[in-house]
Design a protein around this motif. Structure first.
Motif, short mmCIF file in Angstrom:
data_model
loop_
_atom_site.label_atom_id
_atom_site.label_comp_id
_atom_site.label_asym_id
_atom_site.label_seq_id
_atom_site.Cartn_x
_atom_site.Cartn_y
_atom_site.Cartn_z
N PRO A 65 0.85 -1.19 0.00
CA PRO A 65 0.00 0.00 0.00
C PRO A 65 0.89 1.25 0.00
O PRO A 65 2.02 1.22 0.51
CB PRO A 65 -0.77 -0.11 1.32
N TYR A 66 0.39 2.32 -0.57
CA TYR A 66 1.20 3.52 -0.76
C TYR A 66 0.38 4.77 -0.46
O TYR A 66 -0.79 4.84 -0.84
CB TYR A 66 1.70 3.53 -2.21
N GLU A 67 0.98 5.72 0.24
CA GLU A 67 0.34 7.01 0.48
C GLU A 67 1.13 8.08 -0.24
O GLU A 67 2.36 8.06 -0.25
CB GLU A 67 0.30 7.35 1.98
N HIS A 68 0.40 9.02 -0.84
CA HIS A 68 1.04 10.11 -1.59
C HIS A 68 0.40 11.43 -1.18
O HIS A 68 -0.81 11.51 -1.04
CB HIS A 68 0.85 9.88 -3.09
N TYR A 69 1.23 12.43 -0.99
CA TYR A 69 0.73 13.77 -0.68
C TYR A 69 0.84 14.61 -1.93
O TYR A 69 1.93 14.80 -2.48
CB TYR A 69 1.54 14.41 0.46
N PHE A 70 -0.32 15.09 -2.42
CA PHE A 70 -0.35 15.96 -3.59
C PHE A 70 -0.18 17.39 -3.12
O PHE A 70 -1.10 17.98 -2.54
CB PHE A 70 -1.67 15.80 -4.36
N GLU A 71 0.99 17.95 -3.35
CA GLU A 71 1.32 19.31 -2.93
C GLU A 71 0.35 20.32 -3.54
O GLU A 71 -0.12 21.23 -2.86
CB GLU A 71 2.77 19.64 -3.33
N GLY A 72 0.03 20.14 -4.82
CA GLY A 72 -0.82 21.09 -5.53
C GLY A 72 -2.25 21.17 -5.03
O GLY A 72 -2.96 22.14 -5.27
N THR A 73 -2.71 20.12 -4.31
CA THR A 73 -4.08 20.11 -3.80
C THR A 73 -4.12 20.05 -2.28
O THR A 73 -5.19 20.08 -1.69
CB THR A 73 -4.86 18.89 -4.34
N LYS A 74 -2.95 19.90 -1.68
CA LYS A 74 -2.83 19.75 -0.22
C LYS A 74 -3.67 18.57 0.26
O LYS A 74 -4.39 18.64 1.24
CB LYS A 74 -3.26 21.04 0.52
N THR A 75 -3.58 17.46 -0.48
CA THR A 75 -4.40 16.28 -0.20
C THR A 75 -3.52 15.04 -0.08
O THR A 75 -2.62 14.82 -0.88
CB THR A 75 -5.40 16.04 -1.36
N ARG A 76 -3.82 14.22 0.93
CA ARG A 76 -3.14 12.93 1.10
C ARG A 76 -4.05 11.85 0.52
O ARG A 76 -5.24 11.81 0.80
CB ARG A 76 -2.85 12.65 2.57
N LYS A 132 -15.32 16.78 -5.68
CA LYS A 132 -14.49 17.97 -5.58
C LYS A 132 -13.62 18.03 -6.84
O LYS A 132 -13.18 17.00 -7.33
CB LYS A 132 -13.62 17.85 -4.33
N SER A 133 -13.40 19.24 -7.33
CA SER A 133 -12.53 19.35 -8.50
C SER A 133 -11.25 20.08 -8.14
O SER A 133 -11.22 20.89 -7.21
CB SER A 133 -13.26 20.07 -9.65
N PHE A 134 -10.20 19.74 -8.88
CA PHE A 134 -8.88 20.34 -8.69
C PHE A 134 -8.31 20.68 -10.05
O PHE A 134 -8.64 20.04 -11.05
CB PHE A 134 -7.93 19.36 -7.99
N PRO A 135 -7.40 21.66 -10.10
CA PRO A 135 -6.75 21.99 -11.38
C PRO A 135 -5.94 20.82 -11.91
O PRO A 135 -5.27 20.12 -11.16
CB PRO A 135 -5.82 23.16 -11.03
N VAL A 136 -6.00 20.62 -13.21
CA VAL A 136 -5.24 19.55 -13.87
C VAL A 136 -3.75 19.72 -13.59
O VAL A 136 -3.04 18.74 -13.39
CB VAL A 136 -5.52 19.57 -15.40
N THR A 137 -3.28 20.95 -13.54
CA THR A 137 -1.85 21.22 -13.33
C THR A 137 -1.34 20.64 -12.00
O THR A 137 -0.16 20.35 -11.89
CB THR A 137 -1.56 22.72 -13.38
N ALA A 138 -2.22 20.44 -11.02
CA ALA A 138 -1.80 19.89 -9.73
C ALA A 138 -1.34 18.44 -9.86
O ALA A 138 -0.68 17.91 -8.97
CB ALA A 138 -2.94 19.98 -8.72
N PHE A 139 -1.67 17.78 -10.98
CA PHE A 139 -1.34 16.37 -11.18
C PHE A 139 -0.37 16.15 -12.33
O PHE A 139 -0.08 15.02 -12.68
CB PHE A 139 -2.62 15.57 -11.41
N MET A 140 0.12 17.23 -12.91
CA MET A 140 1.04 17.10 -14.05
C MET A 140 2.46 16.80 -13.57
O MET A 140 2.90 17.29 -12.54
CB MET A 140 1.07 18.40 -14.86
N SER A 141 3.15 16.02 -14.38
CA SER A 141 4.57 15.78 -14.12
C SER A 141 5.32 17.06 -14.50
O SER A 141 4.77 17.93 -15.17
CB SER A 141 5.07 14.61 -14.99
#
Length: 157
Positions: A65-76, A132-141
């Motif tokens: 199992p893996y946890e990731h923190y998305f900086e762009g959305t402030k979401t774990r 909930k929606s988030f900007p696409v850019t928050a998930f871009m490489s």
């Protein structure tokens, strides 16, 4: 026994890939084909992934199992050892194995969608139908962000 038979039937005719590098290449190509940014599903330590083109059923198996923190959305976000979904252009539905931490609770994410590949937002939906929606850019490489910035600069010139 019957659940094993059902799982095998759902995966029948699948294109299956094994190993971290091959799975990463397969998964990023699939995300790109669907119109999603590569970072929407952190693809660490994948052991197996597959896609049944006829039905759109897809899965990814992780080593742990893996946890990731998305900086762009402030979401774990938490990923189980297996993530499954049905894919189509701009949509991942009937998603299993993905949870987002909201306040102090882990909430399952059952769908990710965009209106079209050029959309500026990705919409995430829970089993209760709340989303909930988030900007696409928050998930871009980083590579995708650079490409997008170059395209925007060219459009301005």
């Amino acid at each position: 026994m019957s659940s094993l038979v059902e799982v095998n039937q759902v995966r029948e005719g699948a294109e299956v890939v094994y190993g971290a590098e091959a799975c990463y290449a397969h998964s990023t190509a699939m995300l790109e084909e669907l119109g999603f940014p590569k970072g929407v599903l952190p693809l660490k330590d994948l052991e197996e992934c597959g896609l049944v083109k006829e039905t759109g059923f897809s899965w990814m198996k992780l080593k742990a199992p893996y946890e990731h923190y998305f900086e762009g959305t402030k979401t774990r976000v938490s990923y189980d050892t297996e993530v499954t979904c049905y894919v189509e252009k701009c949509k991942m539905k009937k998603l299993t194995g993905v949870k987002s931490k909201q306040m102090f609770m882990w909430v399952p994410i059952t769908e990710m969608s965009m209106e079209e590949p050029s959309s500026q937002k990705i919409y995430f939906k829970t089993p209760m139908g709340i989303g909930k929606s988030f900007p696409v850019t928050a998930f871009m490489s980083e590579e995708e962000k650079k490409k997008k910035n170059l395209e925007e600069e060219k459009a301005r010139d």
